[in-house]
Design a protein around this motif. Structure first.
Motif, short mmCIF file in Angstrom:
data_model
loop_
_atom_site.label_atom_id
_atom_site.label_comp_id
_atom_site.label_asym_id
_atom_site.label_seq_id
_atom_site.Cartn_x
_atom_site.Cartn_y
_atom_site.Cartn_z
N THR A 381 50.05 5.11 56.42
CA THR A 381 49.20 5.16 57.62
C THR A 381 49.88 4.52 58.82
OG1 THR A 381 48.07 3.14 56.86
CG2 THR A 381 47.01 5.26 56.37
N PRO A 385 50.38 7.68 61.67
CA PRO A 385 49.01 7.33 62.08
C PRO A 385 48.14 8.54 62.44
CG PRO A 385 50.58 6.82 63.82
CD PRO A 385 51.39 7.20 62.63
N PRO A 388 45.58 12.48 58.60
CA PRO A 388 44.33 12.05 57.94
C PRO A 388 44.46 11.92 56.43
CG PRO A 388 44.13 14.30 58.79
CD PRO A 388 45.39 13.73 59.36
N TYR A 391 45.14 8.46 55.22
CA TYR A 391 43.97 7.57 55.26
C TYR A 391 43.06 7.83 54.07
CZ TYR A 391 45.29 6.28 60.02
OH TYR A 391 45.96 5.81 61.12
N SER A 394 44.75 6.32 50.98
CA SER A 394 44.70 4.86 51.10
C SER A 394 43.29 4.37 50.83
CB SER A 394 45.15 4.46 52.51
OG SER A 394 45.07 3.06 52.67
N GLY A 395 42.30 5.08 51.36
CA GLY A 395 40.90 4.70 51.12
C GLY A 395 40.53 4.77 49.66
N SER A 406 37.45 -2.45 53.49
CA SER A 406 38.70 -1.89 54.04
C SER A 406 38.79 -0.39 53.78
CB SER A 406 39.91 -2.59 53.41
OG SER A 406 39.96 -3.95 53.78
N SER A 409 36.77 1.36 56.41
CA SER A 409 37.46 1.33 57.69
C SER A 409 38.54 2.42 57.75
CB SER A 409 38.09 -0.05 57.91
OG SER A 409 38.85 -0.07 59.10
N ASN A 410 39.34 2.51 56.66
CA ASN A 410 40.39 3.53 56.61
C ASN A 410 39.82 4.94 56.66
OD1 ASN A 410 42.51 1.71 56.44
ND2 ASN A 410 43.49 2.79 54.77
N LEU A 411 38.78 5.15 55.87
CA LEU A 411 38.19 6.49 55.78
C LEU A 411 37.55 6.91 57.10
CD1 LEU A 411 36.66 6.09 52.22
CD2 LEU A 411 38.53 7.64 52.83
N SER A 413 38.49 5.93 60.02
CA SER A 413 39.58 6.20 60.97
C SER A 413 40.15 7.60 60.73
CB SER A 413 40.70 5.17 60.82
OG SER A 413 40.24 3.88 61.17
N GLY A 414 40.35 7.94 59.47
CA GLY A 414 40.99 9.22 59.14
C GLY A 414 40.12 10.42 59.40
#
Length: 578
Positions: A381, A385, A388, A391, A394-395, A406, A409-411, A413-414
Motif C-alpha cells: 500500500t 497507494p 485498491p 488495501y 492488507s485488510g 486498522s 481503516s485500510n478497507l 481507504s481502498g
C-alpha cells in the motif's frame, strides 16, 4: 504582452507557417499568375492565416481559408496541396483526391505534390494510378532511391507483384545487390509462386555476402516452406559455420525440428538458445509466456517450461523479471513456497511491478502466513497507494490478526478508489462486514453486507457468511435461511455452506433438519472441523442423544481451533450451553 514577446510570437508563426508551405510552393513559384499586386497581397495574407490556423489545430477554419485562397487564385497549387492534406487528415479522401490531383496537374515536377497525390490515390485504393505518378517521380528524380520503394509498394498494394519486382530490379541496377532489395524480391517471387526464382535471388545475395547469416536464415525458411527439409537443415547448419555465436539459429532449428516432429532435438536447440546470453531476455520471456496456454492443452510441457525457467535464471540471475516469471510458473503448479521465494527475490532485485507484490500477498494468504501478509500489505500500500487490491489484501490480513480497527481503516481507504469493478467492490464491503461483526458493531456490519449484496447478489460465499453471522446473533433468521439456501443452490456440496444452513435450522428449532444438513457437511469433508463437530454435538443433544453429543463435543475439542468458548463447559457439565 510586452512588445518584445509579441514580436517573438509573430516571428515564430511566420517561421513555422513559411516552413510548412515552403517545400510545397518551391516549384509553383514558376506558375504565372494574372493577379494584381494588391490581389497577390490579399492571397498571401489569407494563405498566412490559413497556415496559422492549421498550426493551431483549427483544421476546419484553415480549410475554409485555403479554399478562399483557391477561389481568389485558381492556380495556387500550394493552397490546393495544403487543403488536400487537411481533408486527408480528416479522412475525406475523395475531397482530398480532387485537390491533390489539381495541385499535381499544375506542377507535376513538385516532389511534395507528387508524393501527396500518390498517397491519397492509395487511400482511395487507386493503386495503379499511384504507381503511374510514382513512375514519373522516379523518372524526374532517378537518384532518389526512396522513391523506388514507394513505387514498388504501390504495385504491391495493387497485387502487381511482377511489376514490383521490375521496380526493385531498376533500383538494384542503381545500388547493386543489397539485402533489403533481394529479400523483398524473394518475398515477391514467393507471392507469385515462383519459389525457384526466390531461391535464386537469395542465393545471389548469399554469393555477394557469404557471411550474412540473415540471408541463409531466409533461404532455410524458404526451403522449409517448399518441403525441402534436407536443404533447409543444410542451410541452417551453414549458419552455424558462418555465425556460430548467433543465438537465433538455435531458435530457428528448434522450430524446424518441432515442425518435423523431432521434439527432443527441438528442446535441445531451444535450451541452447536460452543458454546464450546474447539472446535478449525479452525474447526468452515471450517464448516462456507462450507456454502458459500450451501447458493447458499439453500438460506434459510443464517440466520443459520449468527447465527453461531455471536456465533463464542461470543466464540472467540479476534480472528481476526472470525470477518473477519463474514464480508465475511455480505458482500455477501450486508450489507456493518455492514461488514465494522467487517473487521475493524479484523484489530484492528491484522489481516494482504490482503484479509481483499482489502475488506475494495472495500466496501469503494461501499459506495463511498472516504476520508476513500484514508486513507485505503495508509495503504494497505504501508503494502502490492507488491500487485498491493491495488495501483489500492488507485488510484481510489485519482481520486475521484481529486488528479490526486498522483493517477497517485500510478497507475504507481502498474501496474509495474502485471504478467500474463491482466484484472487487463487493469483496471490500464483505470484508468490512466481517470486521465490524468482530467488533460487535452489527449495524455497520449489516450495512456493509447489504452493500455487497446489491453489487453481487449471487455471490455464494457472501450469502453464506452474512447468513452465518445473522444466525450466530439469532437475528433475521428467515432472511438468513433464504440466503443460506441460495448459497447451497449456487454451489452445492460445500461443507461450510451446508453447516451454515444446518445451524440456521438449529437456531429456528428445526433440529431434525439441522441434523440432516450438518451430516451433509460432515460427509462433504468437514469431519475434521471443530466448528461443525461441535454443531453436530449440539444438534444431537437437542434431539435427546446426549451420549453421542458428548462424543462429538470431545471430537471437536481434539480437532483444535474453531470451537466455541463454551465447549469445555459443555464437556465438563455434560449439557448444552448457549
Amino acid at each position: 504582452m510586452n512588445k518584445l514577446l509579441f514580436s517573438l510570437v509573430i516571428s515564430l508563426f511566420l517561421l513555422v507557417a513559411c516552413k510548412s508551405s515552403e517545400q510545397a510552393g518551391e516549384a509553383s513559384k514558376s506558375v504565372k499568375s494574372n493577379l494584381s499586386d494588391s490581389q497577390k497581397a490579399d492571397v498571401s495574407y489569407l494563405f498566412f492565416n490559413a497556415n496559422k490556423e492549421k498550426i493551431l489545430g483549427n483544421l476546419n477554419i484553415a480549410a475554409d481559408l485555403f479554399a478562399e485562397v483557391i477561389r481568389k487564385d485558381g492556380s495556387n497549387a500550394a493552397a490546393m496541396y495544403e487543403l488536400s492534406n487537411i481533408y486527408s487528415e480528416q479522412k475525406k479522401f475523395s475531397d482530398a483526391l480532387f485537390f491533390s490531383k489539381s495541385a499535381w496537374n499544375i506542377d507535376s515536377k513538385n516532389i511534395w505534390y507528387a508524393l501527396s497525390y500518390s498517397d491519397i490515390l492509395n487511400k482511395n485504393k487507386k493503386f495503379e494510378e499511384s504507381a503511374s505518378v510514382l513512375a514519373q517521380l522516379v523518372k524526374d528524380n532517378p537518384d532518389r532511391y526512396d522513391f523506388y520503394y514507394e513505387w514498388a509498394a504501390a504495385y504491391v498494394y495493387a497485387e502487381k507483384f511482377s511489376d514490383a519486382i521490375k521496380v526493385y530490379d531498376k533500383l538494384e541496377e542503381k545500388t547493386g545487390i543489397s539485402s533489403d532489395v533481394s529479400m523483398r524480391k524473394a518475398r515477391m517471387y514467393q507471392r507469385i509462386n515462383k519459389t525457384d526464382k526466390a531461391v535464386d535471388e537469395l542465393q545471389k545475395l548469399i554469393n555477394s555476402n557469404p557471411a550474412d547469416a540473415q540471408s541463409y536464415g531466409m533461404l532455410a525458411e524458404l526451403y522449409q516452406s517448399m518441403g525441402e527439409k534436407q536443404k533447409a537443415l543444410n542451410t541452417y547448419n551453414k549458419i552455424l559455420e558462418v555465425d556460430p555465436e548467433n543465438p537465433y539459429i538455435h531458435l530457428s532449428l528448434a522450430d524446424f525440428y518441432r515442425s518435423n516432429g523431432e521434439k527432443e532435438k527441438s528442446v535441445i536447440e531451444l535450451k541452447k538458445a536460452f543458454q546464450n546470453k546474447d539472446l535478449d531476455i525479452d525474447t526468452k520471456i515471450s517464448i516462456l509466456v507462450s507456454y502458459f496456454n500450451l501447458i493447458e492443452v499439453h500438460p506434459e510441457l510443464k517440466d520443459q517450461a520449468m527447465d527453461m525457467c531455471v536456465i533463464l535464471i542461470e543466464t540472467h540471475p540479476s534480472d528481476s523479471r526472470a525470477h518473477a516469471l519463474y514464480g508465475d510458473f511455480l505458482s500455477r503448479d501450486e508450489k507456493y513456497r518455492e514461488a514465494l521465494v522467487e517473487y521475493r527475490k524479484a523484489v530484492q532485485l528491484g522489481s516494482r511491478e504490482f503484479a509481483v507484490y499482489s502475488q506475494i500477498l495472495i500466496i501469503d494468504s494461501q499459506l495463511q502466513e498472516w504476520d508476513a501478509m500484514v508486513k507485505d500489505g503495508a509495503e504494497a500500500t505504501s508503494l502502490f497507494p492507488d491500487q485498491p487490491f493491495a488495501y483489500l489484501l492488507s485488510g484481510i490480513a489485519l482481520i486475521q490478526k484481529k486488528n479490526f480497527t486498522s483493517a477497517i481503516s485500510n478497507l475504507n481507504s481502498g474501496v474509495k478508489m474502485i471504478v467500474d469493478n463491482p466484484e472487487l467492490e463487493s469483496r471490500f464491503y464483505t470484508s468490512l462486514g466481517e470486521a465490524y461483526h468482530e467488533l460487535k458493531d452489527h449495524t455497520r456490519s449489516d450495512e456493509n453486507y447489504e452493500k455487497a449484496l446489491k453489487l453481487t447478489p449471487k455471490d455464494a460465499n457472501l450469502l453464506n457468511n452474512y447468513a452465518y453471522y445473522l444466525s450466530l446473533r439469532g437475528d433475521m433468521l428467515e432472511k438468513a435461511e433464504a440466503m443460506s439456501k441460495l448459497s447451497n443452490e449456487l454451489e452445492p456440496n460445500q461443507s461450510s455452506y451446508e453447516d451454515t444452513y444446518g445451524w440456521i435450522m438449529f437456531k429456528m428449532g428445526k433440529y431434525n433438519d439441522a441434523k440432516t444438513w450438518i451430516e451433509k457437511s460432515l460427509e462433504s469433508g468437514a469431519d475434521k472441523s471443530a466448528t461443525v463437530l461441535e454443531h453436530y454435538g449440539d444438534v444431537l443433544y437437542k434431539i435427546g442423544d446426549s451420549v453421542k453429543a458428548m462424543e462429538y463435543w470431545q471430537k471437536a475439542k481434539e480437532a483444535g481451533d474453531g470451537a466455541s468458548e463454551l465447549l469445555d463447559k459443555k464437556i465438563q457439565d455434560r449439557i448444552f450451553i448457549e
